[in-house]
Scaffold this motif. Structure first.
Motif, short mmCIF file in Angstrom:
data_model
loop_
_atom_site.label_atom_id
_atom_site.label_comp_id
_atom_site.label_asym_id
_atom_site.label_seq_id
_atom_site.Cartn_x
_atom_site.Cartn_y
_atom_site.Cartn_z
N PRO A 105 -14.17 -38.19 -11.38
CA PRO A 105 -14.61 -37.18 -10.40
C PRO A 105 -14.57 -37.70 -8.96
CG PRO A 105 -16.05 -37.16 -12.31
CD PRO A 105 -15.18 -38.37 -12.45
N ALA A 106 -15.04 -38.94 -8.76
CA ALA A 106 -15.06 -39.50 -7.40
C ALA A 106 -13.65 -39.67 -6.86
CB ALA A 106 -15.80 -40.84 -7.40
N CYS A 107 -12.71 -40.09 -7.71
CA CYS A 107 -11.34 -40.29 -7.24
C CYS A 107 -10.64 -38.96 -6.98
CB CYS A 107 -10.56 -41.13 -8.25
SG CYS A 107 -11.04 -42.86 -8.28
N ALA A 108 -10.91 -37.95 -7.81
CA ALA A 108 -10.34 -36.63 -7.56
C ALA A 108 -10.86 -36.08 -6.24
CB ALA A 108 -10.70 -35.69 -8.71
N THR A 109 -12.15 -36.28 -5.97
CA THR A 109 -12.72 -35.86 -4.69
C THR A 109 -12.08 -36.63 -3.54
OG1 THR A 109 -14.85 -35.24 -5.67
CG2 THR A 109 -14.85 -35.80 -3.33
N MET A 110 -11.87 -37.92 -3.71
CA MET A 110 -11.25 -38.74 -2.67
C MET A 110 -9.85 -38.22 -2.34
SD MET A 110 -10.74 -42.89 -2.67
CE MET A 110 -12.51 -43.14 -2.84
N ALA A 111 -9.08 -37.89 -3.37
CA ALA A 111 -7.73 -37.37 -3.13
C ALA A 111 -7.78 -36.05 -2.36
CB ALA A 111 -7.00 -37.20 -4.47
N GLU A 112 -8.70 -35.17 -2.75
CA GLU A 112 -8.79 -33.87 -2.10
C GLU A 112 -9.26 -33.98 -0.66
OE1 GLU A 112 -7.77 -30.84 -3.10
OE2 GLU A 112 -6.87 -32.05 -4.70
N LEU A 113 -10.27 -34.81 -0.42
CA LEU A 113 -10.87 -34.85 0.92
C LEU A 113 -10.08 -35.69 1.91
CD1 LEU A 113 -14.70 -34.95 0.13
CD2 LEU A 113 -13.21 -32.98 0.56
N THR A 114 -9.19 -36.56 1.43
CA THR A 114 -8.33 -37.33 2.34
C THR A 114 -6.91 -36.79 2.39
OG1 THR A 114 -7.67 -38.91 0.60
CG2 THR A 114 -9.65 -39.45 1.91
N GLY A 115 -6.51 -36.02 1.38
CA GLY A 115 -5.12 -35.58 1.30
C GLY A 115 -4.17 -36.70 0.96
N CYS A 116 -4.70 -37.78 0.37
CA CYS A 116 -3.89 -38.94 -0.02
C CYS A 116 -3.78 -39.04 -1.54
CB CYS A 116 -4.52 -40.24 0.48
SG CYS A 116 -4.61 -40.44 2.27
N VAL A 117 -2.72 -39.67 -2.00
CA VAL A 117 -2.66 -40.09 -3.39
C VAL A 117 -3.65 -41.24 -3.57
CG1 VAL A 117 -1.21 -41.17 -5.17
CG2 VAL A 117 -0.27 -39.38 -3.68
N VAL A 118 -4.40 -41.20 -4.68
CA VAL A 118 -5.37 -42.25 -5.00
C VAL A 118 -4.96 -42.88 -6.32
CG1 VAL A 118 -7.78 -42.77 -5.57
CG2 VAL A 118 -7.24 -41.09 -3.77
N ALA A 119 -4.84 -44.20 -6.36
CA ALA A 119 -4.50 -44.93 -7.57
C ALA A 119 -5.69 -45.79 -7.96
CB ALA A 119 -3.26 -45.79 -7.36
N SER A 120 -6.33 -45.46 -9.09
CA SER A 120 -7.55 -46.14 -9.54
C SER A 120 -7.21 -47.18 -10.60
CB SER A 120 -8.53 -45.10 -10.10
OG SER A 120 -9.71 -45.71 -10.57
N VAL A 121 -7.63 -48.41 -10.37
CA VAL A 121 -7.26 -49.55 -11.22
C VAL A 121 -8.35 -49.80 -12.27
CG1 VAL A 121 -6.68 -52.01 -11.25
CG2 VAL A 121 -5.97 -50.56 -9.32
N ASP A 122 -7.94 -49.88 -13.52
CA ASP A 122 -8.88 -50.12 -14.63
C ASP A 122 -8.90 -51.61 -14.96
OD1 ASP A 122 -10.79 -49.14 -16.37
OD2 ASP A 122 -9.37 -48.77 -17.98
N TYR A 123 -9.52 -52.38 -14.07
CA TYR A 123 -9.55 -53.84 -14.23
C TYR A 123 -10.51 -54.25 -15.36
CZ TYR A 123 -13.77 -53.32 -11.31
OH TYR A 123 -15.00 -52.94 -10.81
N ARG A 124 -10.35 -55.47 -15.85
CA ARG A 124 -11.19 -55.97 -16.93
C ARG A 124 -12.62 -56.22 -16.44
NH1 ARG A 124 -7.68 -61.05 -18.58
NH2 ARG A 124 -7.17 -60.83 -16.36
N LEU A 125 -13.57 -56.02 -17.35
CA LEU A 125 -14.98 -56.11 -17.01
C LEU A 125 -15.63 -57.34 -17.64
CD1 LEU A 125 -16.07 -52.38 -17.54
CD2 LEU A 125 -15.43 -53.49 -15.39
N ALA A 126 -16.65 -57.85 -16.94
CA ALA A 126 -17.52 -58.88 -17.49
C ALA A 126 -18.57 -58.19 -18.37
CB ALA A 126 -18.20 -59.64 -16.34
N PRO A 127 -19.23 -58.92 -19.27
CA PRO A 127 -19.11 -60.35 -19.51
C PRO A 127 -17.99 -60.74 -20.46
CG PRO A 127 -20.83 -59.46 -20.90
CD PRO A 127 -20.33 -58.31 -20.06
N GLU A 128 -17.32 -59.75 -21.06
CA GLU A 128 -16.20 -60.09 -21.95
C GLU A 128 -15.10 -60.82 -21.18
OE1 GLU A 128 -18.06 -56.22 -23.44
OE2 GLU A 128 -17.48 -57.09 -21.51
N HIS A 129 -14.93 -60.42 -19.92
CA HIS A 129 -13.90 -61.03 -19.06
C HIS A 129 -14.57 -61.39 -17.75
CE1 HIS A 129 -10.92 -59.57 -21.93
NE2 HIS A 129 -11.53 -58.40 -21.88
N ARG A 130 -15.05 -62.60 -17.67
CA ARG A 130 -15.81 -63.03 -16.49
C ARG A 130 -14.87 -63.38 -15.33
NH1 ARG A 130 -19.26 -65.52 -20.79
NH2 ARG A 130 -21.28 -64.47 -20.65
#
Length: 324
Positions: A105-130
């Motif tokens: 939702p936040a990224c869709a809002t960002m795209a709409e309110l800036t008029g830019c393409v937004v690319a959201s990165v699904d990076y690895r999370l801790a603590p499994e990946h510190r």
């Protein structure tokens, strides 16, 4: 670069008891995140499943292939594209929670309110990946796009703007440091939303007044930040690494033109603004804007939120006025 004690904001200190009580209604439930982070993730997944379908037409799935593996990226298209810039977004969540689903939702809002393409990165999370796993993912995606900007749909690397909120703001800042340190081109601009920039959030020892004034009442607490650090960087001495706490960097030169947006009632307010001042002192172009009356995490609020609207006015001005 060890910061000096930051003065208290007179406006922050003047929050009256009634207003404080009302704001307390927005406080997050107190958790021991070292034990409860799986529960937080499950709640986020449930909420994302409920909200997700309405946004599916706004995005497509992509994969960034790097030397460390394939990294999922969700690409959001605005209904009306007004700028050629691509906003490369790193989500918050203390390096431990959050993902591209919960931030849709936040990224869709960002795209709409800036008029830019937004690319959201699904990076690895801790603590499994510190540390530095998640940072490495963000760095790898950024480097790949800066070296071959046509993969991002732009002609020039300067049209790629790094954006992150909270821990994601920390990742955007530290990716920029890594690029400069390795002699690689940096992004043209970066937008840091209430970023984590320091390692100490103990009210007894922190150099920042906002840690003492706003670390117990609202959306994010001192103990929660400390829990996140313990999961992300278990060894206390490693938390002073500039790639964990960018305010500790001794050289902040050669950084992108930067916009730092902070939230007045956020314990991270002072350290974010201090980072902006440190970037400026190192010769970088920097704008710092504090959203009065705002809580941590306001980028995820509904579009009618005053805090959100104000932030996007500043973001759009920055994108228009600061050349790529």
């Amino acid at each position: 670069m060890e910061p000096t004690a930051a003065p208290s904001s007179p406006r922050s200190a003047a929050v009256n008891p009634l207003f404080r009580a009302v704001l307390g209604l927005f406080a997050a439930p107190r958790l021991n995140l070292r034990e409860d982070y799986p529960k937080v993730r499950r709640v986020q997944q449930v909420l994302a499943a409920v909200r997700g379908p309405r946004y599916r037409t706004a995005y497509r799935e992509a994969m960034a292939s790097t030397e460390h593996g394939d990294i999922p990226v969700r690409v959001f298209q605005p209904r009306r594209k007004r700028r050629d810039d691509v906003l490369l977004f790193f989500h918050g969540g203390g390096w431990v929670t959050g993902d591209i689903e919960s931030y849709t939702p936040a990224c869709a809002t960002m795209a709409e309110l800036t008029g830019c393409v937004v690319a959201s990165v699904d990076y690895r999370l801790a603590p499994e990946h510190r540390f530095p796993a998640g940072l490495q993912d963000c760095f790898d995606v950024t480097r790949r796009l800066l070296q071959d900007p046509q993969r991002a749909g732009v002609q020039d690397a300067g049209q790629i703007v790094l954006v992150g909120d909270s821990a994601g703001g920390n990742l955007a800042a530290t990716v920029s440091l890594m690029l400069r340190e390795r002699g690689l081109p940096v992004a043209g601009r970066q937008i840091l939303l209430y970023p984590v920039t320091h390692w100490d959030h103990d009210p007894q020892t922190s150099p920042f007044a906002s840690v003492r004034h706003h670390g117990e009442d609202y959306r994010l607490t001192n103990s929660e930040v400390q829990d996140y650090f313990e999961l992300y960087v278990p060894e206390p001495q490693d938390r002073r690494n500039p790639l964990v706490a960018p305010l500790m960097a001794t050289d902040l030169s050669g950084q992108p033109a930067s916009l730092v947006i902070t939230a007045e009632l956020d314990l991270l307010c002072d350290e974010g603004e201090e980072y902006g001042r440190a970037l400026r002192a190192a010769g970088n172009e920097v704008r710092v804007h504090r959203v009065d009356g705002a809580l941590h995490g306001f980028i995820a609020l509904p579009r009618f939120s005053r805090s959100l609207r104000e932030a996007y006015e500043v973001i759009n001005d920055f994108l228009d006025e600061v050349p790529a």
